[in-house]
Design an enzyme around this catalytic site. Structure first.
Site, PDB file in Angstrom:
ATOM      1  N   LEU A  49     -12.031  -9.251  32.063  1.00 15.18           N
ATOM      2  CA  LEU A  49     -12.576  -7.951  31.706  1.00 15.18           C
ATOM      3  C   LEU A  49     -12.009  -6.928  32.676  1.00 15.18           C
ATOM      4  O   LEU A  49     -11.814  -7.222  33.858  1.00 15.18           O
ATOM      5  CB  LEU A  49     -14.108  -7.948  31.803  1.00 15.18           C
ATOM      6  CG  LEU A  49     -14.904  -8.571  30.656  1.00 15.18           C
ATOM      7  CD1 LEU A  49     -16.390  -8.594  31.008  1.00 15.18           C
ATOM      8  CD2 LEU A  49     -14.697  -7.812  29.353  1.00 15.18           C
ATOM      9  N   ASP A  50     -11.768  -5.718  32.190  1.00 18.06           N
ATOM     10  CA  ASP A  50     -11.303  -4.665  33.074  1.00 18.06           C
ATOM     11  C   ASP A  50     -12.330  -4.403  34.168  1.00 18.06           C
ATOM     12  O   ASP A  50     -13.525  -4.667  33.996  1.00 18.06           O
ATOM     13  CB  ASP A  50     -11.083  -3.366  32.291  1.00 18.06           C
ATOM     14  CG  ASP A  50     -10.086  -3.536  31.164  1.00 18.06           C
ATOM     15  OD1 ASP A  50      -9.125  -4.301  31.360  1.00 18.06           O
ATOM     16  OD2 ASP A  50     -10.279  -2.915  30.110  1.00 18.06           O
ATOM     17  N   ARG A  51     -11.872  -3.840  35.255  1.00 18.43           N
ATOM     18  CA  ARG A  51     -12.762  -3.515  36.371  1.00 18.43           C
ATOM     19  C   ARG A  51     -13.908  -2.612  35.924  1.00 18.43           C
ATOM     20  O   ARG A  51     -15.041  -2.749  36.395  1.00 18.43           O
ATOM     21  CB  ARG A  51     -11.951  -2.840  37.485  1.00 18.43           C
ATOM     22  CG  ARG A  51     -12.741  -2.523  38.742  1.00 18.43           C
ATOM     23  CD  ARG A  51     -11.838  -1.856  39.770  1.00 18.43           C
ATOM     24  NE  ARG A  51     -12.562  -1.485  40.969  1.00 18.43           N
ATOM     25  CZ  ARG A  51     -12.033  -0.793  41.971  1.00 18.43           C
ATOM     26  NH1 ARG A  51     -10.760  -0.414  41.912  1.00 18.43           N
ATOM     27  NH2 ARG A  51     -12.762  -0.479  43.029  1.00 18.43           N
ATOM     28  N   SER A 101     -15.232  -2.477  32.925  1.00 18.14           N
ATOM     29  CA  SER A 101     -15.993  -3.061  31.814  1.00 18.14           C
ATOM     30  C   SER A 101     -17.044  -4.012  32.363  1.00 18.14           C
ATOM     31  O   SER A 101     -16.959  -4.468  33.503  1.00 18.14           O
ATOM     32  CB  SER A 101     -15.059  -3.795  30.848  1.00 18.14           C
ATOM     33  OG  SER A 101     -14.140  -2.897  30.259  1.00 18.14           O
TER      34      SER A 101
END
Length: 238
Positions: free
Chosen positions: A100-102, A104
């Site tokens: 997951l993106d930072r 998100s």
């Protein structure tokens, strides 16, 4: 599905839906040339890669689900002092099945089973991933229909997504809070895809003119976030 837990601060719980889609895709030019010139070499490489995935018997398999907080990296180490999985999860020898993106939040699955990891992340397995997405503005059906059919991003056409408008989910407040524009409404969507390109969902909503303000992954395949709060983890049996 539960056994061991670990926890930090959190507030409320959640629910949602999943979907599934048809698979399609285009090989890039280099892959296409390699296949034409050395088909047996390509087949051997694929077989070798498959053989290298660690097979773990059920007694030794570890499967961890984790609610990744905002501003946390989806990895165990970082040279710049940012928060990582190691700040929350003490279990050794498990690896993330998809990141997951930072910026998100939500469900991450970590395991020592390479076969399970591939099943959850590779598009050919058609394992759906559902995200709750808060967007800036109020998309109409004709806007959402574009995502359902697939949109053209810089790295190619997306596969059809399942998209629906949902009520705001009853979940924890984000820290820091989402920045809203007072005169612009926001809308929550449930978006289900089988791909996992870099920042794909954010790019999809931006493409149709509704930037993502907040993104929470709720499920991967049959595995859901359940009532885990940010920073909490749990070992499960599948």
């Amino acid at each position: 599905m539960s056994s061991r837990t670990g926890h930090e601060k959190g507030r409320r719980t959640s629910q949602s839906k999943t979907g599934h889609f048809k698979r399609s895709g285009k090989p890039n030019r280099v892959e296409d040339q390699t296949t034409r010139r050395h088909p047996t070499r390509t087949a051997k490489a694929k077989a070798k890669a498959k053989a290298n995935k660690p097979r773990v018997d059920l007694q030794n398999r570890k499967v961890i689900i984790f609610n990744k907080p905002y501003d946390t990296l989806s990895q165990f180490t970082d040279g710049d002092g940012r928060k990582t999985l190691a700040d929350y999860i003490p279990v050794k020898d498990v690896y993330a099945a998809g990141r997951l993106d930072r910026d998100s939040e939500g469900l991450m699955v970590l395991t020592n089973d390479g076969i399970l990891q591939a099943k959850l992340t590779q598009p050919k397995s058609k394992s759906p991933k559902t995200y709750w997405v808060q967007v800036d503005g109020a998309p109409q059906e004709q806007d959402l229909e574009k995502l359902r059919k697939g949109v053209e991003l810089k790295d190619g056409m997306t596969l059809p997504a399942k998209v629906e408008v949902i009520d705001a989910p009853t979940i924890w407040e984000r820290n820091p809070p989402v920045r809203f524009r007072a005169n612009i409404p926001t809308t929550w969507l449930a978006i289900t895809i089988i791909e996992g390109r870099n920042r794909q969902v954010r790019r999809m909503t931006a493409h149709i003119g509704f930037p993502t303000l907040r993104l929470v992954r709720y499920s991967m395949g049959d595995i859901t976030l359940g009532d885990l709060q940010p920073g909490q983890w749990k070992e499960i049996q599948l």
